[in-house]
Write a protein that holds these residues in place. Sequence first.
Motif, PDB file in Angstrom:
ATOM      1  N   THR A 152     -36.891  24.152 107.201  1.00 30.68           N
ATOM      2  CA  THR A 152     -37.865  23.923 108.267  1.00 30.68           C
ATOM      3  C   THR A 152     -39.056  23.117 107.744  1.00 30.68           C
ATOM      4  O   THR A 152     -39.228  22.944 106.533  1.00 30.68           O
ATOM      5  CB  THR A 152     -38.377  25.266 108.809  1.00 30.68           C
ATOM      6  OG1 THR A 152     -39.106  25.937 107.759  1.00 30.68           O
ATOM      7  CG2 THR A 152     -37.239  26.129 109.295  1.00 30.68           C
ATOM      8  N   ASP A 157     -35.456  29.089 110.065  1.00 34.57           N
ATOM      9  CA  ASP A 157     -34.629  28.819 111.241  1.00 34.57           C
ATOM     10  C   ASP A 157     -33.297  29.553 111.069  1.00 34.57           C
ATOM     11  O   ASP A 157     -32.421  29.097 110.315  1.00 34.57           O
ATOM     12  CB  ASP A 157     -34.411  27.311 111.373  1.00 34.57           C
ATOM     13  CG  ASP A 157     -33.580  26.936 112.590  1.00 34.57           C
ATOM     14  OD1 ASP A 157     -33.191  27.852 113.352  1.00 34.57           O
ATOM     15  OD2 ASP A 157     -33.339  25.734 112.787  1.00 34.57           O
ATOM     16  N   VAL A 172     -40.764  16.713 114.801  1.00 36.86           N
ATOM     17  CA  VAL A 172     -40.095  17.958 115.192  1.00 36.86           C
ATOM     18  C   VAL A 172     -38.652  17.691 115.612  1.00 36.86           C
ATOM     19  O   VAL A 172     -37.737  18.436 115.246  1.00 36.86           O
ATOM     20  CB  VAL A 172     -40.893  18.660 116.309  1.00 36.86           C
ATOM     21  CG1 VAL A 172     -40.131  19.871 116.838  1.00 36.86           C
ATOM     22  CG2 VAL A 172     -42.271  19.077 115.793  1.00 36.86           C
ATOM     23  N   LYS A 178     -49.155  26.609 114.077  1.00 29.46           N
ATOM     24  CA  LYS A 178     -48.123  25.571 113.988  1.00 29.46           C
ATOM     25  C   LYS A 178     -48.759  24.183 113.814  1.00 29.46           C
ATOM     26  O   LYS A 178     -48.264  23.347 113.051  1.00 29.46           O
ATOM     27  CB  LYS A 178     -47.253  25.596 115.249  1.00 29.46           C
ATOM     28  CG  LYS A 178     -46.370  26.819 115.390  1.00 29.46           C
ATOM     29  CD  LYS A 178     -45.198  26.773 114.420  1.00 29.46           C
ATOM     30  CE  LYS A 178     -44.214  27.903 114.689  1.00 29.46           C
ATOM     31  NZ  LYS A 178     -43.058  27.879 113.761  1.00 29.46           N
ATOM     32  N   THR A 217     -42.029  24.118 107.768  1.00 32.96           N
ATOM     33  CA  THR A 217     -42.844  25.068 107.010  1.00 32.96           C
ATOM     34  C   THR A 217     -42.300  25.234 105.602  1.00 32.96           C
ATOM     35  O   THR A 217     -43.057  25.298 104.631  1.00 32.96           O
ATOM     36  CB  THR A 217     -42.884  26.430 107.713  1.00 32.96           C
ATOM     37  OG1 THR A 217     -43.055  26.233 109.114  1.00 32.96           O
ATOM     38  CG2 THR A 217     -44.027  27.277 107.181  1.00 32.96           C
ATOM     39  N   PHE A 230     -38.896  24.251 115.623  1.00 28.58           N
ATOM     40  CA  PHE A 230     -40.145  24.505 114.895  1.00 28.58           C
ATOM     41  C   PHE A 230     -41.106  25.399 115.674  1.00 28.58           C
ATOM     42  O   PHE A 230     -41.707  26.324 115.117  1.00 28.58           O
ATOM     43  CB  PHE A 230     -40.829  23.177 114.563  1.00 28.58           C
ATOM     44  CG  PHE A 230     -42.200  23.330 113.973  1.00 28.58           C
ATOM     45  CD1 PHE A 230     -42.375  23.751 112.656  1.00 28.58           C
ATOM     46  CD2 PHE A 230     -43.341  23.059 114.732  1.00 28.58           C
ATOM     47  CE1 PHE A 230     -43.648  23.895 112.111  1.00 28.58           C
ATOM     48  CE2 PHE A 230     -44.607  23.199 114.199  1.00 28.58           C
ATOM     49  CZ  PHE A 230     -44.764  23.622 112.885  1.00 28.58           C
ATOM     50  N   ASP A 285     -37.018  19.483 112.472  1.00 28.85           N
ATOM     51  CA  ASP A 285     -37.037  20.935 112.741  1.00 28.85           C
ATOM     52  C   ASP A 285     -37.096  21.165 114.253  1.00 28.85           C
ATOM     53  O   ASP A 285     -38.150  21.455 114.818  1.00 28.85           O
ATOM     54  CB  ASP A 285     -38.266  21.538 112.045  1.00 28.85           C
ATOM     55  CG  ASP A 285     -38.259  23.056 112.023  1.00 28.85           C
ATOM     56  OD1 ASP A 285     -37.366  23.662 112.641  1.00 28.85           O
ATOM     57  OD2 ASP A 285     -39.150  23.638 111.375  1.00 28.85           O
TER      58      ASP A 285
END
Length: 778
Positions: free
Chosen positions: A131, A112, A98, A172, A133, A105, A102
């Motif tokens: 991101t 984002d 993370v 997440k 994702t 995140f 990101d």
Amino acid sequence: MAATKAQKAQKEQETKKNIKLFWKLVFVGIGMVILLFLLTAWGIFGSLPDHTILENPQSELATEIVTADGKTLGSFYTDNRKPVKYEDLPQNLIDALVSTEDERFWDHSGIDGYGTARAFAFLGQKGGASTITQQLAKLYFTEQRSSNKIERGIQKIREWIIATRLEKQYTKEEIITQYLNQFDFLKQAIGIRSASNIYFGKEPKELTVEESAVFVAMLKNPRQFNPYREISKEKSLGRRNQVFVQMVRNGKMTEATKDSLREQPIKLNFTPEGHNDGMGTYFREYLRDWLKDWAASNTNPETGENYNLYNDGLKINVTIDSRMQKYAEDAMVAHMANLQLEFDSQNEKLKTAPFRDITAKQVESSINRAIKVSERWKLMKKEGKSEKEILASFDKETEMTVFDWQAPGRERDTVMTPRDSIYYYKKFLQVGMMSMEPQTGYVKAWVGGINHKHFKFDHVKKGVRQAGSTFKPFLYATAIDLLKYSPCKELPDGEYTIPAGKHGNTKDWTPSNSNGKYGTIRTLKDALAHSVNTISARLMDDVGPQPVIDLAGRLGINTKEMAPVPSLALGTADVSLFEMVGAYGVFANEGIYNTPVLVTSIQDKNGTVLYQYVPETRDVMNPETAFVTLKLMQGVTQSGSGSRLRGSWAKNNKFYKSVVTGYPYDFKNEIAGKTGTTQNNSDGWFMGIVPNLVSGVWVGGEDRSVHFPSTRYGQGATMALPIWGSYMKSVYADENLDISKANFNEPENLSIIVDCEEYKNGDDGLEDEDDAGDELGM
């Protein structure tokens, strides 16, 4: 003055027009973007995945082989992907991911906004906006990147749309898990679990923060920042250290820790998982065939088709213990490399090397047979080449990589003809080893040869060779069972003939002892310890061949081709090591036969049990007979050829030290065993038993004409026993394995006397030839 006012009015009007135009352009631009998003969402530029695909994104999952001690032994795969759950990911990996990929995140919904605006404002100069994702969307659902700017823009919009859908569909934690499970880290490492296994030899939850940072560094470009590639090691280190910087920036690491860790080199424990790599390669190949048969008769309810061994993410729980497998392979490598050096030196002046006892014409015939079963021959036949063309190709020099015990990595590049390569490979002594828990039948170690990449044939299950004197315990057990013979029973060690016409003999049969000498009186225990062929002949005459064959059949040995003739007493029958270990297990298991077990259960990717092993056992021998036979075989390791397992056997024997490794073994506990050597020293065997482990070893050439010239080197005690000894030393040193050093269990109300007068231990003056056979007797 008036003109000035008019000019001002005109200027104001133009300004208003420009403002209106600006807002028109803004709204048109926004409308175009919205329209572009809508057109993309409607599938005008290519279909988007529907919600059902998002719920079940397709990915090929490897079948994982898991050992009895919970280690991954290997995989069968198209893509080597082994999924891991979020709770099995270390926090340091999540923090590094993370922080680096990101930062927002946990707060955004797939896109984002801040990162996107920054990317537009600075044209990507200060970092991208993709991101985690979006990266997952790219891995799952978007095609290869286009070189066309418009197409790239549309692809980016598709990623945004899919990313927002993924955020609605998954938590997440699930997104992080799917991303790390999906990413290809190269070197056949698809997903974080395979990568952890291959690059560091551990499970993901065991990763240190610096190891986790290496993987996060690879996410940017797994090739450019790969720690295994020599050309990219420095880049990998630099990128890993940048991950530390990002973790500090996001409050996941202190400056002091960062400064300390960045000084650490990247320490890999590279453990490749190719089909020819890693441990248990021969076992895994046998398992593959077993699983194919299982899959062919079992249907996957999700697909309606038979289970796919390579894509369905099965979990195969096997009986192999990774520690014992390693000890077995280490013992094999140490001894066979040393033994091969001695074998090669003895063949230096041999004109027909590595073949002995056959003519040059027979050698040529053997090589021609090998040519016609080779892969090169089969492939060229498929291509429609004529036999003349194929044979000519075997005499053309070509570049190749060959096996070599002494080369780095045990391989070297060379140039030779394919015909010469067949001669080259024929010289290597081969090996088979199997270790089993007799009380359950669980196979704990399986070594089918010296190197699976270069020698595919499995000498545990497929190989069948003459057993030599390792077959004699079945004869002795028959005599004990039928005639209640005691180990102390004495018989004369003199020339003995079974006449023609008796027990299926077509002519008189008079076997001689290995050294050509005869003694006076021998106890059965002493006779088995020294493989006295004359005593075996007497016992065979007493019980007859058929009862021996019947017992062998009940012990799990294939007896269909076993001729009921007296010479069976000396081990003329062909058997596999797999059968022999299973049969010897009966002696340790008080007369109960357990079918050797390899797979305990099979689970699908969701953990549902698809197969559960049901024990297959049967009573095949009186417990008393089993115990008495064990007592007989203890004599082999007390005073016979197996006594070199004891510290009392010639600790300063220079010959033995030069040929074997791990010596002296210096075992003090009860060990029942039997060596075996066949005619011309073509096969060397050792079968060894302790209360809760039975292990067998066979060593020999691929061809029977490839062998040592003398029994001193070619007997089972020299070729096979040292592997057993080294293996058991390692097994006993590992206290977590709990391998017994206790005495064998004596049945209650034992009626047969086993407490014989102690006889002389140590060297009996037979010059290491006491278990060699004149007619296969060993």
